[in-house]
Write a protein that holds these residues in place. Structure first.
Motif, PDB file in Angstrom:
ATOM      1  N   GLN A   1       9.416   5.372  -2.912  1.00 39.37           N
ATOM      2  CA  GLN A   1       9.409   4.117  -3.654  1.00 39.37           C
ATOM      3  C   GLN A   1       9.596   4.408  -5.145  1.00 39.37           C
ATOM      4  OE1 GLN A   1       6.059   1.544  -2.530  1.00 39.37           O
ATOM      5  NE2 GLN A   1       5.663   2.922  -0.798  1.00 39.37           N
TER       6      GLN A   1
ATOM      7  N   TYR B   1       8.652   2.689  -8.961  1.00 38.55           N
ATOM      8  CA  TYR B   1       7.821   1.726  -9.674  1.00 38.55           C
ATOM      9  C   TYR B   1       8.160   1.784 -11.161  1.00 38.55           C
ATOM     10  CZ  TYR B   1       4.702   1.223  -5.620  1.00 38.55           C
ATOM     11  OH  TYR B   1       4.181   0.949  -4.380  1.00 38.55           O
TER      12      TYR B   1
ATOM     13  N   LEU C   1       1.553  -0.994 -12.691  1.00 46.35           N
ATOM     14  CA  LEU C   1       2.875  -0.675 -12.152  1.00 46.35           C
ATOM     15  C   LEU C   1       3.420  -1.840 -11.346  1.00 46.35           C
ATOM     16  CD1 LEU C   1       1.589   2.161 -12.755  1.00 46.35           C
ATOM     17  CD2 LEU C   1       3.103   3.021 -10.971  1.00 46.35           C
TER      18      LEU C   1
ATOM     19  N   HIS D   1       6.255  -2.687  -8.378  1.00 47.18           N
ATOM     20  CA  HIS D   1       7.103  -2.097  -7.353  1.00 47.18           C
ATOM     21  C   HIS D   1       8.539  -2.574  -7.527  1.00 47.18           C
ATOM     22  CE1 HIS D   1       8.941  -2.049  -3.264  1.00 47.18           C
ATOM     23  NE2 HIS D   1       8.456  -0.824  -3.312  1.00 47.18           N
TER      24      HIS D   1
ATOM     25  N   LEU E   1      11.972   0.223  -2.233  1.00 41.31           N
ATOM     26  CA  LEU E   1      11.537   1.211  -1.252  1.00 41.31           C
ATOM     27  C   LEU E   1      12.743   1.636  -0.439  1.00 41.31           C
ATOM     28  CD1 LEU E   1       8.434   1.012   1.068  1.00 41.31           C
ATOM     29  CD2 LEU E   1      10.695   1.415   2.051  1.00 41.31           C
TER      30      LEU E   1
ATOM     31  N   PHE F   1       2.406   9.954  -6.745  1.00 37.67           N
ATOM     32  CA  PHE F   1       3.360   9.589  -7.775  1.00 37.67           C
ATOM     33  C   PHE F   1       3.945  10.808  -8.467  1.00 37.67           C
ATOM     34  CE2 PHE F   1       3.180   5.004  -8.092  1.00 37.67           C
ATOM     35  CZ  PHE F   1       2.051   4.726  -7.347  1.00 37.67           C
TER      36      PHE F   1
ATOM     37  N   MET G   1      -7.832  -2.052   2.277  1.00 35.01           N
ATOM     38  CA  MET G   1      -8.015  -0.880   1.423  1.00 35.01           C
ATOM     39  C   MET G   1      -7.703  -1.212  -0.028  1.00 35.01           C
ATOM     40  SD  MET G   1      -6.746   2.447   3.559  1.00 35.01           S
ATOM     41  CE  MET G   1      -5.076   1.895   3.759  1.00 35.01           C
TER      42      MET G   1
ATOM     43  N   PHE H   1      -7.410   0.910  -3.850  1.00 34.96           N
ATOM     44  CA  PHE H   1      -7.233   2.250  -4.390  1.00 34.96           C
ATOM     45  C   PHE H   1      -7.569   2.249  -5.888  1.00 34.96           C
ATOM     46  CE2 PHE H   1      -4.967   3.687  -0.644  1.00 34.96           C
ATOM     47  CZ  PHE H   1      -4.361   2.540  -0.167  1.00 34.96           C
TER      48      PHE H   1
ATOM     49  N   TYR I   1      -6.951   4.541  -9.341  1.00 38.91           N
ATOM     50  CA  TYR I   1      -6.160   5.607  -9.936  1.00 38.91           C
ATOM     51  C   TYR I   1      -6.610   5.855 -11.371  1.00 38.91           C
ATOM     52  CZ  TYR I   1      -2.613   5.078  -6.222  1.00 38.91           C
ATOM     53  OH  TYR I   1      -1.939   5.028  -5.025  1.00 38.91           O
TER      54      TYR I   1
ATOM     55  N   LEU J   1       0.118   8.880 -12.462  1.00 41.28           N
ATOM     56  CA  LEU J   1      -1.084   8.363 -11.819  1.00 41.28           C
ATOM     57  C   LEU J   1      -1.649   9.398 -10.865  1.00 41.28           C
ATOM     58  CD1 LEU J   1       0.627   5.767 -12.603  1.00 41.28           C
ATOM     59  CD2 LEU J   1      -0.728   4.612 -10.866  1.00 41.28           C
ATOM     60  N   THR J   2      -2.961   9.511 -10.876  1.00 44.07           N
ATOM     61  CA  THR J   2      -3.673  10.376  -9.940  1.00 44.07           C
ATOM     62  C   THR J   2      -4.665   9.533  -9.174  1.00 44.07           C
ATOM     63  OG1 THR J   2      -3.466  12.268 -11.441  1.00 44.07           O
ATOM     64  CG2 THR J   2      -5.131  12.408  -9.700  1.00 44.07           C
ATOM     65  N   LEU J   3      -4.630   9.615  -7.866  1.00 46.61           N
ATOM     66  CA  LEU J   3      -5.537   8.841  -7.035  1.00 46.61           C
ATOM     67  C   LEU J   3      -6.936   9.415  -7.137  1.00 46.61           C
ATOM     68  CD1 LEU J   3      -5.837   6.560  -4.923  1.00 46.61           C
ATOM     69  CD2 LEU J   3      -5.373   8.291  -3.160  1.00 46.61           C
TER      70      LEU J   3
ATOM     71  N   GLN K   1      -2.634  -2.413  -0.929  1.00 50.75           N
ATOM     72  CA  GLN K   1      -1.393  -2.346  -0.168  1.00 50.75           C
ATOM     73  C   GLN K   1      -0.866  -3.736   0.096  1.00 50.75           C
ATOM     74  OE1 GLN K   1      -2.360   0.359   3.189  1.00 50.75           O
ATOM     75  NE2 GLN K   1      -0.454   1.343   2.622  1.00 50.75           N
TER      76      GLN K   1
ATOM     77  N   GLY L   1       6.798  -6.756   6.002  1.00 54.88           N
ATOM     78  CA  GLY L   1       7.917  -6.235   5.234  1.00 54.88           C
ATOM     79  C   GLY L   1       7.500  -5.441   4.011  1.00 54.88           C
TER      80      GLY L   1
ATOM     81  N   GLU M   1       4.092  -0.933   3.110  1.00 52.20           N
ATOM     82  CA  GLU M   1       3.913   0.362   2.486  1.00 52.20           C
ATOM     83  C   GLU M   1       3.847   0.304   0.972  1.00 52.20           C
ATOM     84  OE1 GLU M   1       6.716   1.090   6.063  1.00 52.20           O
ATOM     85  OE2 GLU M   1       6.581  -0.376   4.454  1.00 52.20           O
ATOM     86  N   THR M   2       4.133  -0.835   0.387  1.00 50.88           N
ATOM     87  CA  THR M   2       4.128  -0.913  -1.074  1.00 50.88           C
ATOM     88  C   THR M   2       2.724  -1.202  -1.574  1.00 50.88           C
ATOM     89  OG1 THR M   2       4.573  -3.277  -1.128  1.00 50.88           O
ATOM     90  CG2 THR M   2       6.468  -1.795  -1.041  1.00 50.88           C
ATOM     91  N   GLN M   3       2.527  -0.954  -2.854  1.00 54.08           N
ATOM     92  CA  GLN M   3       1.240  -1.238  -3.464  1.00 54.08           C
ATOM     93  C   GLN M   3       1.416  -2.183  -4.647  1.00 54.08           C
ATOM     94  OE1 GLN M   3      -1.308   2.112  -4.325  1.00 54.08           O
ATOM     95  NE2 GLN M   3      -1.088   2.953  -2.281  1.00 54.08           N
TER      96      GLN M   3
ATOM     97  N   PHE N   1      -0.470  -3.441  -8.182  1.00 55.34           N
ATOM     98  CA  PHE N   1      -1.397  -2.874  -9.146  1.00 55.34           C
ATOM     99  C   PHE N   1      -1.990  -3.934 -10.058  1.00 55.34           C
ATOM    100  CE2 PHE N   1      -1.126   1.733  -8.838  1.00 55.34           C
ATOM    101  CZ  PHE N   1      -0.058   1.883  -7.985  1.00 55.34           C
ATOM    102  N   GLY N   2      -3.236  -3.685 -10.428  1.00 56.11           N
ATOM    103  CA  GLY N   2      -3.833  -4.472 -11.481  1.00 56.11           C
ATOM    104  C   GLY N   2      -3.272  -4.049 -12.829  1.00 56.11           C
TER     105      GLY N   2
END
Lengths: 109, 117
Positions: free
Chosen positions: A33, A35, A43, A45, A48, A99, B31, B33, B35, B43-45, B96, B101, B104-106, B108-109
């Motif tokens: 993906q 972003y 971020l 999106h 994809l 990422f 879920m 997440f 970061y 970005l690091t999870l 997520q 459709g 798989e995308t996320q 973000f705030g």
């Protein structure tokens, strides 16, 4: 740990030109993906592409994926000042994303 | 898509103190997440937060330093404890996508920009 390495780290182009940024990754993926992040904000999106796809388009965006080389590219055509942002690729792992290092794109009016 | 808000948007804190960041989603999600994005970095999870269970932390992050709550399906908090200047970062929550459709995308705030002095 980061899966993706992006190239270049920074890119400056004139408005109206095309911008290309690349992402390389290390392990097998289901999808990749892209972003965008404006000025340290959240971020957004963009697009994809699945591992069985080679190319995908969305408006002025074109993404390619070469799983044999473990690389992807993002092309932004006819760039605009509003495209100034950082762009990140992200690869999937089960239930989470990893990422890349990001490309900082600056569009010069 | 999902609309996510975070509070505070930014803060300046003294070392040794703690800050709790709130993340609110406009719909129920399984879920969430958290970061961290250090200055000029990617970005690091930190962890994945599931409602009704303990958060799952990534390598290098521990619960004592980053306790997470997930009291319901629309809300989560991340606390940055005993802060030091190295904790200065942007902290982002994400969820997520919900439809088939966009699974798989996320989303973000807007992020919480933290500066520790």
């Amino acid at each position: 740990s980061q899966q993706g390495e992006e190239d270049p780290q920074a890119l400056s182009i004139q408005e109206g030109e095309n911008a290309t940024m690349n992402c390389s990754y290390k392990t097998s993926i289901n999808n990749l993906q892209w972003y965008r992040q404006n000025s340290g904000r959240g971020l957004v999106h963009l697009i994809l592409i699945r591992s069985n796809e080679r190319e995908k388009h969305s408006g002025r965006l074109r993404v390619t994926l070469d799983t044999s080389k473990k690389s992807s590219s993002l092309l932004i055509t006819a760039s605009r000042a509003a495209d100034t942002a950082s762009y990140f690729c992200a690869t999937d792992e089960p239930e989470k994303l990893t990422f890349g290092t990001g490309t900082r794109l600056t569009i010069i009016p | 898509s999902a609309v996510i808000s975070q509070k505070p948007s930014r803060d300046i804190c003294q070392r040794g103190t703690s800050l709790t960041i709130q993340c609110q989603v406009d719909s129920q999600v399984t879920m969430m997440f958290w970061y961290r994005q250090q200055p000029g970095q990617s970005l690091t999870l930190i962890a994945t937060a599931n409602q009704g269970s303990e958060a799952t932390y990534e390598s290098g992050f521990v619960i004592d330093k980053f306790p997470i709550s997930r009291p319901n399906l629309t809300f989560s908090t991340l606390t940055v404890s005993n802060m030091s200047p190295e904790d200065s970062s942007i902290y982002l929550c994400s969820v997520q996508g919900r439809t088939s459709g966009e699974g798989e995308t996320q989303y973000f705030g807007p992020g919480t920009r933290l500066l520790v002095l």
